[in-house]
Design a protein around this motif. Structure first.
Motif, short mmCIF file in Angstrom:
data_model
loop_
_atom_site.label_atom_id
_atom_site.label_comp_id
_atom_site.label_asym_id
_atom_site.label_seq_id
_atom_site.Cartn_x
_atom_site.Cartn_y
_atom_site.Cartn_z
N ASP A 641 -16.18 -18.79 68.44
CA ASP A 641 -17.25 -18.49 69.36
C ASP A 641 -16.90 -17.23 70.16
N GLU A 642 -17.76 -16.21 70.01
CA GLU A 642 -17.44 -14.91 70.61
C GLU A 642 -17.36 -14.98 72.13
N ASP A 643 -18.30 -15.70 72.76
CA ASP A 643 -18.28 -15.78 74.22
C ASP A 643 -17.02 -16.47 74.72
N VAL A 644 -16.69 -17.59 74.11
CA VAL A 644 -15.49 -18.31 74.53
C VAL A 644 -14.25 -17.48 74.27
N ARG A 645 -14.24 -16.79 73.13
CA ARG A 645 -13.07 -15.96 72.78
C ARG A 645 -12.82 -14.86 73.80
N GLU A 646 -13.88 -14.15 74.16
CA GLU A 646 -13.72 -13.07 75.13
C GLU A 646 -13.37 -13.60 76.51
N LEU A 647 -13.98 -14.70 76.89
CA LEU A 647 -13.70 -15.29 78.19
C LEU A 647 -12.27 -15.79 78.27
N LEU A 648 -11.79 -16.43 77.20
CA LEU A 648 -10.43 -16.93 77.17
C LEU A 648 -9.44 -15.77 77.25
N ALA A 649 -9.76 -14.67 76.59
CA ALA A 649 -8.88 -13.50 76.66
C ALA A 649 -8.77 -12.98 78.09
N GLU A 650 -9.91 -12.86 78.77
CA GLU A 650 -9.89 -12.36 80.14
C GLU A 650 -9.13 -13.31 81.07
N THR A 651 -9.32 -14.62 80.87
CA THR A 651 -8.61 -15.60 81.70
C THR A 651 -7.11 -15.50 81.48
N LEU A 652 -6.69 -15.40 80.22
CA LEU A 652 -5.27 -15.30 79.91
C LEU A 652 -4.66 -14.03 80.50
N GLU A 653 -5.40 -12.93 80.44
CA GLU A 653 -4.89 -11.68 81.03
C GLU A 653 -4.72 -11.81 82.53
N ARG A 654 -5.64 -12.52 83.18
CA ARG A 654 -5.49 -12.74 84.62
C ARG A 654 -4.30 -13.64 84.94
N LEU A 655 -3.94 -14.49 83.99
CA LEU A 655 -2.78 -15.35 84.17
C LEU A 655 -1.48 -14.66 83.78
N GLY A 656 -1.57 -13.39 83.38
CA GLY A 656 -0.36 -12.62 83.12
C GLY A 656 0.05 -12.58 81.68
N CYS A 657 -0.88 -12.73 80.76
CA CYS A 657 -0.53 -12.75 79.34
C CYS A 657 -1.12 -11.53 78.63
N GLN A 658 -0.42 -11.15 77.57
CA GLN A 658 -0.98 -10.17 76.64
C GLN A 658 -1.67 -10.96 75.53
N VAL A 659 -2.87 -10.54 75.09
CA VAL A 659 -3.69 -11.37 74.23
C VAL A 659 -4.10 -10.60 72.98
N GLU A 660 -4.06 -11.30 71.84
CA GLU A 660 -4.68 -10.82 70.60
C GLU A 660 -5.71 -11.85 70.16
N LEU A 661 -6.84 -11.37 69.59
CA LEU A 661 -7.96 -12.25 69.27
C LEU A 661 -8.24 -12.26 67.77
N LEU A 662 -8.46 -13.47 67.24
CA LEU A 662 -8.90 -13.66 65.85
C LEU A 662 -10.07 -14.64 65.86
N SER A 663 -10.90 -14.59 64.81
CA SER A 663 -12.14 -15.37 64.85
C SER A 663 -12.17 -16.57 63.92
N ASN A 664 -11.15 -16.76 63.06
CA ASN A 664 -11.12 -17.97 62.23
C ASN A 664 -9.71 -18.19 61.71
N GLY A 665 -9.51 -19.36 61.09
CA GLY A 665 -8.18 -19.73 60.64
C GLY A 665 -7.66 -18.85 59.52
#
Length: 762
Positions: A641-665
């Protein structure tokens, strides 16, 4: 087959069962999987029809299709009739399978409880005993799916009949005299096809001449017409038939050839090639004007209650058209019959177990699908609250977050209730320190109690056992539901939770168990006696005068009652209007030694861990520069889910993480093969994704890692039954985070796993 192979075969076969509510499709897929996975020569399901006085058996599905006509299989059934096989399996005290050898072939016969028999034909030696015993669970699941499909087909058939009834009722009301005969013939054809009859007919009685005449008839293709041979047919010797009709009763002949040789009815029906017959009278007030019915010519047929209901309604419709069509009161009667038919269909849908199963699956599926957008909604609300907002905007964002939390609670209730209603609730006892479990469970509810001006207290008697065997998850759930209800209906009052030994029960020294009484008492508004008996009805919410709407699903108490019952206890409610309410439940629990559990760390709190946060000036990858700051944790997010993926990335970055995103297994597996996961500290893996789901992707990743597991993989999931959690762990996942989750819950998960020991696999 060894145990691992047997387990995998059984799992794949089990997954092929119940994938469709169309019986033929479901059986075709399931039997094909059984034949393929077990290297069998063929598989056959034989249905046991229970509607008639004599049980009839018919082949519901065979794979390959010729199997049902195979000489070897037919010979086996001649030697071992299905009725005899069923009786033998019934007498085996729950072991519903038996093996028969015929030359070089082996027949494995499994009982499908409540439905029929499953027969697997194999060449050579029979399957192993352990495989056959384990296959019994697959047979049980197949039986449940067959029953669900059959109930679904009956509901669909009833719905189709309702539409036909509406269609024909309106046409009969407006039909001219010249249109009646073609309309009746059309109705016989449409309804005869619906109930899979070979012949449908309408007769009129001339009781003065004591004859009956076939006035209308429909025949299936290949079935001969008999209307010309049944004009003014004498009724002498058929008194039982005629008297049943005159009394308004159904006359059912499930097997014509089972009638005695000198029975006049056999001499009437036999020459017509009829194997089974059912008729229902057409009543004109208190007088019988004729009858309508169905013939089975090609094979015996046990007409069920649904067929009888359809036939009754059809008889009423024809009576209305033939006898009372010109009278306005008969038009109103037809309308009432239509309403009654709809009410009856709804009653059948509510009472049928298979329909209940379908409803539960629907609720679970919809609830799961809703969790992903709720995750995005709650996450966005948290993001908004972190941004500069004026007071009105902050209030709106808080309301959005609060609504998301409320919706999450409702979905959890619905899922819990659907699991319980479908009979899938499981209790998993383990050694538990009782006092600690109760106090920790109630700590989370203290803020809610204070917010309504209530004081929440706990009283535990000194004679309570230190440890007991109980399911801690279910105990927490029961306490949260009961105390949550007390909080909702109490303001500026007191809520007390007490646990004590039940003095009326046998002491532990005699019974070997502790009978404990849990009570939740409040000083709230109380419950009217008139509604007290309905408190445990699903979705029931008593309206309380002077009390604002408090929300909820009305499932809390039914869930608690079902859990208490599943744990072998009982439950009750005592209440007085404007004084308060006491809800109690009793559980009989065996003692447990929790000292050893303490020694293993089971009850020890996790040590506090600090997640390194990314600050301005901190390098994003290796933690070099700016005073040698710690390395920023790197998190790989796999979410479709694109919305959840982008939101989770922003939340993780605010928590101090570096993030990479993929869309399926599939992308995650390719990522691991091409780049490796050694530089990733944590993977957040959605479980339900297109292309490749999270469970399969995790298996592929773990297979690539070999024995040296490196990176923790956390399941992001909306499905959290015990079996599903075990499936995640079996696939190689390390933990799970249920959707929808809050930022606090996400942060807690990161703090749990993002430490040096966990990352390195030590």
């Amino acid at each position: 087959m060894n145990l691992a192979v047997e387990t995998q075969v059984l799992l794949r076969i089990s997954l092929s069962v119940g994938r469709s509510l169309d019986l033929d499709t479901m059986l075709g897929e399931a039997l094909s999987s059984m034949v393929r996975m077990t290297n069998s020569l063929g598989a056959v399901v034989i249905q046991r029809d229970q509607d008639g006085p004599e049980h009839h058996w018919l082949v519901a599905r065979a794979v390959p299709m010729r199997m049902g006509r195979d000489r070897l299989f037919s010979g086996f059934l001649v030697a071992h009739p299905p009725r005899v096989l069923w009786q033998r399996l019934e007498a085996r005290d729950g072991h519903g399978m038996e093996v028969f050898s015929r030359g070089e072939h082996t027949f494995h016969v499994f009982k499908l409880p409540g439905y029929g028999l499953l027969i697997l034909l194999a060449a050579g030696e029979p399957f192993s005993r352990s495989f056959c015993e384990s296959f019994g669970a697959v047979a049980d699941k197949l039986a449940q799916s067959c029953l669900a499909c059959r109930q679904n087909q009956e509901l669909e058939r009833w719905g189709h009949f309702e539409r036909l009834l509406t269609h024909f009722s309106l046409r009969f009301m407006n039909a001219r005299e010249s249109e009646l005969d073609p309309l009746i013939n059309e109705g016989l054809e449409r309804i005869g096809r619906l109930v899979r009859a070979d012949r449908a007919f309408l007769f009129t009685y001339d009781l003065e001449a004591y004859t009956a005449t076939n006035t209308h008839e429909w025949c299936a293709e290949g079935v001969s017409s008999e209307i010309a041979n049944l004009q003014q047919t004498p009724l002498h010797g058929l008194e039982a038939w005629v008297n049943a009709h005159r009394a308004g009763e159904v006359y059912n002949v499930p097997d014509v050839h089972a009638l005695s040789e000198d029975d006049p009815l056999r001499h009437v029906l036999g020459p017509q090639g009829i194997k089974s017959n059912i008729t229902i009278p057409i009543m004109g007030g208190e007088h019988c004007e004729g009858f309508v019915g169905f013939d089975a010519v090609r094979a015996h047929r046990a007409w069920g209650s649904l067929d009888v209901a359809i036939l009754r309604t059809m008889a009423d419709m024809f009576a209305n058209a033939e006898i009372r069509r010109r009278q306005q009161r008969e038009i109103r009667r037809a309308q009432r019959a239509l309403i009654h038919s709809r009410d009856k269909a709804n009653e059948l849908a509510m009472e049928a177990k298979a329909a209940s199963e379908a409803k539960s699956r629907f609720l679970a599926t919809v609830s799961h699908e809703i969790r992903t957008p709720i995750t995005a909604m709650m996450g966005l609300a948290e993001m908004l609250l972190d941004s500069p907002l004026d007071s009105r905007q902050q209030r709106h964002a808080r309301s959005l977050l609060k609504s998301g939390e409320a919706l999450r609670r409702i979905i959890n209730d619905i899922l819990d209730f659907s699991e319980i209603e479908a009979g899938r609730v499981r209790i998993h006892p383990e050694p538990v320190e009782l006092a600690r479990l109760i106090r920790e469970s109630l700590q989370l509810l203290e803020p809610s109690a204070r917010a309504r001006g209530n004081r929440l207290s706990v009283m535990l008697t000194d004679d309570l056992p230190k440890g007991v065997m109980v399911d801690p998850v279910r105990v927490r759930q029961m306490l949260w539901n009961l105390v949550g209800n007390a909080i909702k209906f109490t303001e500026l009052g007191r809520i007390a939770v007490s646990v004590c030994q039940d003095l009326d029960a046998a002491p532990p020294s005699v019974s070997g168990r502790h009978c404990l009484r849990f009570e939740v008492t409040d000083t709230g508004i109380g419950i009217d006696r008139s509604v007290r008996e309905r408190l445990f009805e699903p979705f029931f919410q008593a309206s309380q005068k002077g009390m604002t709407r408090v929300g909820g699903t009305g499932l809390g108490l039914p869930i608690v009652k079902n859990l208490v019952r599943a744990m072998g206890g009982d439950m009750g409610v005592e209440s007085k209007k404007d004084v308060g309410t006491r809800v109690w439940f009793r559980l009989s629990l065996p003692p447990a030694n929790v000292d050893e559990a303490d020694a293993t760390g089971r009850f020890k709190a996790l040590p506090p861990q600090t997640l390194t946060r990314k600050t301005p000036g901190t390098p994003s990858a290796e933690g070099e520069g700016d005073g040698g700051a710690s390395r920023v944790p790197k998190v790989l997010v796999v979410e479709d889910d694109e919305d959840v993926r982008e939101l989770l990335a922003e939340t993780l970055e605010r928590l101090g993480c570096q993030v990479e995103l993929l869309s399926n297994g599939a992308e995650a597996v390719a990522y691991g093969k091409e780049r490796g996961l050694g530089h990733v500290d944590l993977v957040l893996m959605d479980c339900q994704m297109p292309v490749m789901d999270g469970i399969r992707a995790t298996r592929e990743i773990r297979r690539g890692e070999g024995r040296s597991r490196q990176v923790p993989i956390i399941a992001l999931t909306a499905a959290l039954t015990k079996d599903q959690r075990e499936a995640y762990l079996e696939a190689g996942m390390d933990d799970w985070l249920p959707k929808p989750y809050t930022r606090k819950e996400l942060s807690s998960m990161l703090n749990k796993w993002l430490n040096e020991g966990a990352v390195r696999g030590t």
